[in-house]
Design an enzyme around this catalytic site. Structure first.
Site, mmCIF file in Angstrom:
data_model
loop_
_atom_site.group_PDB
_atom_site.id
_atom_site.type_symbol
_atom_site.label_atom_id
_atom_site.label_comp_id
_atom_site.label_asym_id
_atom_site.label_seq_id
_atom_site.Cartn_x
_atom_site.Cartn_y
_atom_site.Cartn_z
ATOM 1 N N HIS A 366 95.738 -32.830 -40.757
ATOM 2 C CA HIS A 366 96.683 -32.466 -39.698
ATOM 3 C C HIS A 366 96.531 -31.035 -39.229
ATOM 4 O O HIS A 366 96.795 -30.716 -38.089
ATOM 5 C CB HIS A 366 98.112 -32.770 -40.147
ATOM 6 C CG HIS A 366 98.431 -34.203 -39.937
ATOM 7 N ND1 HIS A 366 98.464 -35.095 -40.973
ATOM 8 C CD2 HIS A 366 98.629 -34.917 -38.815
ATOM 9 C CE1 HIS A 366 98.708 -36.298 -40.490
ATOM 10 N NE2 HIS A 366 98.815 -36.219 -39.187
ATOM 11 N N CYS A 682 95.085 -43.676 -30.019
ATOM 12 C CA CYS A 682 95.626 -42.312 -29.944
ATOM 13 C C CYS A 682 95.103 -41.422 -31.067
ATOM 14 O O CYS A 682 95.558 -40.311 -31.243
ATOM 15 C CB CYS A 682 97.154 -42.316 -29.921
ATOM 16 S SG CYS A 682 97.875 -42.939 -31.431
HETATM 17 C C1 PEP Z 1 96.429 -41.356 -36.433
HETATM 18 O O1 PEP Z 1 96.667 -41.552 -37.620
HETATM 19 O O2 PEP Z 1 95.367 -41.702 -35.872
HETATM 20 C C2 PEP Z 1 97.423 -40.681 -35.580
HETATM 21 C C3 PEP Z 1 97.262 -40.600 -34.285
HETATM 22 O O3 PEP Z 1 98.484 -40.118 -36.205
HETATM 23 P P1 PEP Z 1 98.399 -38.757 -37.033
HETATM 24 O O4 PEP Z 1 97.019 -38.197 -36.848
HETATM 25 O O5 PEP Z 1 99.452 -37.860 -36.528
HETATM 26 O O6 PEP Z 1 98.636 -39.226 -38.426
#
Ligand code: PEP
Ligand code: MG
Length: 756
Positions: A366, A682
């Site tokens: 993250h 996404c």
């Molecule tokens: C993912 O897991 O691909 C996502 C878009 O959510 P995050 O990266 O915030 O966990």
């Protein structure tokens, strides 16, 4: 000669303390100092060389000819003295003249002395001079004598720096001062230039001689206790998820924190008359010297861990606990750290933070996503950067190539500047296609939305070239806040985002906390103490159990939407009932708002994120209940491959273009399309032109990507024939080639698809 290093050093330090307290010129003090040391060590010669105008000048001596003082000079690396300063190491020789670096300086009259020992005088981790002793009798000096010399050299460093006798800030010496090129893992693209700033700044020891040894001993004792507590806590709690530390490192920390040898050596240094800070530094210098002699990379790594811990102990004892974010950045900075958590990164001033260089780091952690959202280039896995770079060095970062240059020459900087200008030009070209829609050559209108999550994104959101916000990570507000954000502040942010987006849609994802997004202020029972928090108590799992948190967020979203369409999606849905429960909670809040005549959205659309593979088995049950499906490829990949997305060792191991991922996505896309449910990707995968091309080949034409990727992905779409890639993907997935990435790259090149 006293029998222990502590006793020898103590005797000298007592003398030095008196000298330092006295009035008089620095020269007079140094003249006095060499006499004291020579006497205490029963040495025929004691000399101090200081770094002035880039060479080491004999500054004071007991035993050599006085006429040589301020006359004898050696350049860095020249002679024994120059070697000690340049390499930051100790020399202990029974016969000085047999050393290959030996140079004879007749003016000193040193021909009658055979043995020689010298230690560097170090300030801010660089040599500013050399302290040397010589004897007529050919013998190696004993360890206790060398240690006493090192302790004295520390005190001398303080005296010399205080009197400004050397080049001072100009650090020549133990660390490499030349240009160094390094390679790492590309985490966030972009080019940047700035000054090295350490996330955890090193403490510079200001006072070396103790007034009260007992007091210093108590200070170190308390600091050790506190450090051990911290490490125990870090190991016990899941906090290391945020701090970016890994279990293995913590285990090593623990081993050193309880290492009797280490604390004993520090205590011995205190016994010799040093302050707690100076004692820690003194032992650290010894570790560094040892490190230079070790070849085993694993052992070297462990020594770095000890150095980390030593820095931590130093910060605790000196009360300087803050990170560079707390001190503030006052110029364009390249931040250097072993690893960083997303919350730690968010504490930095975005206007000054130019790039981040990490020793660890991975593509989908993250912190990387946050950096991407901030538009800050990041290079990870740069081995040893914290030891190669010095605070204040100029660093050129090329996040496009995954390389960097520390202390560049003028020529390298000029070449970098022109490449940076070219990269800006390319960016400008991408910006030029912003107003055009993302339509393939055969007329398929794709959807390009952006991922966002910071308050600033709302104000500066440049979505002119995008179709909206496809993923608003609401947890970012929770991560930057010191306490749990209240309903009003959430509502303010959501309204701000919707206002900024205007007619364009915004998809709010309910909080995805836990995993590597731990919140320090969460109640203990909500913290994830499992060994693998990514698979633990996070996202929807946590939200459903803390329904007050979810209710507050639902109310904030509902009221912020105020006669506009509200789009909500839930993260980490593993089974349909979780989605149903979350949706029911929202619908209850809608009902409450209706009954209480609160502002209402004109319509609410509900979606689920598909990031846990189990949901793919249940699509027939959940699809009829969904307005849209959003695939989070970051988590999905880690669960499909059983590969922790934050683990640096796995960062380069699995490819998004592997047939396993692509076949899985094709299956999901087919089912969703058959059920007439729009499907979007996404995760970070969609933000890469080649990967996005492959996704279009699977029938996925909607993307929510990082804003910087809109230009490159749009350029790819506008140069692509969707039906051609679909046909090609069918062939490739029927009989997957060994290297899917290469096969797709070759195809794209042949077809003239712009993949960057
Ligand atoms: C993912 O897991 O691909 C996502 C878009 O959510 P995050 O990266 O915030 O966990
Ligand atoms: Mg996710």
């Amino acid at each position: 000669m006293p029998t222990s290093a502590a006793a020898a050093a103590r005797e000298i330090l007592t003398g030095l303390h008196d000298v330092m307290a006295r009035r008089g010129s620095a020269q007079a003090k140094l003249d006095h100092v060499v006499d004291i040391i020579a006497e205490a060590l029963q040495s025929e010669v004691c000399s101090i060389y200081l770094l002035r105008d880039n060479s080491l000048e004999l500054f004071a001596t007991h035993g050599l000819r006085k006429e040589a003082v301020h006359v004898t000079r050696l350049s860095m690396g020249q002679g024994l003295v120059g070697t000690i300063a340049a390499e930051g190491r100790i020399l202990n020789l029974a016969e000085a003249s047999s050393h290959p670096a030996f140079v004879y300086r007749p003016e000193t009259g040193e021909e009658s002395f055979h043995s020689f020992a010298g230690v560097p005088i170090i300030r801010r981790e660089s040599a500013i001079g050399v302290l040397a002793v010589q004897h007529a009798e050919p013998r190696r000096y004993e360890d206790v004598e060398i240690e006493a010399l090192q302790t004295v050299a520390m005190v001398l460093a303080e005296l010399i720096a205080g009197a400004r006798l050397t080049d001072g800030a100009q650090r020549g010496g133990s660390r490499d001062r030349g240009m160094v090129r390094l390679a790492g893992l590309k985490l966030v693209a972009g080019m940047a230039k700035g000054t090295a700033v350490f996330h955890q700044p090193r403490v510079v020891v200001e006072h070396t001689v103790a007034e009260d040894t007992e007091l210093e001993r108590a200070r170190v004792y308390a600091a050790f206790r506190r450090m051990r507590e911290q490490i125990e806590n870090m190991t016990r709690e899941a906090e290391f998820g945020t701090a970016g530390e890994h279990q293995e490192i913590l285990e090593t920390y623990k081993m050193f924190a309880y290492d009797e040898g280490w604390s004993r050596r520090i205590n011995e240094a205190i016994d010799s008359g040093l302050t707690a800070e100076a004692a820690i530094e003194r032992v650290q210098q010894r570790t560094r010297a040892r490190m230079q002699e070790i070849d085993d990379p694993l052992l070297k790594e462990r020594m770095h861990d000890l150095e980390d811990l030593s820095n931590r102990l130093m910060r605790i004892v000196s009360g300087r606990l803050g990170t560079a974010a707390q001190t503030g950045l006052n110029r364009d900075a390249v931040l250097i750290a072993r690893n960083l958590g997303p919350a730690e990164l968010l504490e930095y001033d975005r206007r000054r933070l130019r790039a981040v260089v990490l020793e660890e780091g991975s593509l989908t952690a993250h912190m990387t996503i946050v950096a991407r959202a901030m538009g800050v280039p990041v290079i990870g896995r740069v081995h040893d950067i914290r030891h190669i770079a010095n605070e204040g060095d100029t660093i050129l970062v090329d996040g496009d190539q995954g390389s960097l240059v520390v202390r560049p020459t003028g020529q390298t900087t000029a070449a970098f500047d022109s490449r940076m200008a070219m990269s800006q030009k390319r960016r400008a070209e991408f910006a030029a296609i912003r107003p055009f829609p993302p339509i393939t050559k055969d007329g398929r209108r794709c959807e390009l939305m952006v991922n966002a999550g910071l308050a600033e994104d709302a104000a500066t959101l440049e979505i002119a070239g995008a179709d909206g916000i496809g993923l608003f990570r609401t947890e970012f507000q929770f991560l930057i806040s010191a306490t749990l954000p209240g309903r009003e502040s959430q509502q303010r942010l959501y309204k701000q985002v919707l206002d900024a987006a205007g007619d364009k849609p915004v998809v709010f994802r309910t909080v995805d906390i836990g995993g590597d997004k731990a919140l320090p202020y969460l109640a203990d029972e909500e913290k994830d103490e499992s060994e693998n928090p990514a698979m633990g108590w996070r996202a929807l799992r946590l939200s459903l159990s803390r329904s007050t948190l979810m209710k507050a967020q639902a109310r904030a979203l509902i009221e912020a939407a105020d006669r506009r369409v509200l789009r909500v999606m839930f993260p980490m849905v593993s089974e349909p009932w979780e989605y149903e429960e979350a949706r029911a909670l929202f619908e209850d809040q809608l009902e409450w708002a209706r009954t209480n005549r609160k502002p209402l959205p004109s319509r609410v659309e509900f979606g689920a994120m598909l990031e846990v593979p189990s949901l793919a088995e249940m699509l027939d049950c959940i699809l009829p209940r969904l307005d849209f499906l959003s695939i989070g490829t970051n988590d999905l990949t880690q669960f499909l491959f059983a590969a922790d997305r934050a683990d640096p060792r796995l960062a380069v191991r699995y490819d998004w273009l592997s047939p396993a991922i692509l076949r899985f996505l094709r299956r999901v896309a087919r089912e969703a399309t058959a059920a007439h449910v729009p499907v979007r990707v996404c995760g970070e995968m969609g933000g890469r032109p080649l990967e996005a091309m492959a996704l279009i080949g699977l029938g996925i034409e909607n993307f929510s990507i990082t804003p910087a990727a809109v230009g490159p992905v749009k350029a790819m779409i506008r140069s692509l024939d969707a039906s051609a890639i679909r046909a090609r993907m069918e062939q490739l997935l029927a009989k997957p080639p060994r290297d899917m990435r290469k096969a797709l790259t070759d195809w794209a090149r042949k077809q003239g698809v712009v993949i960057g």
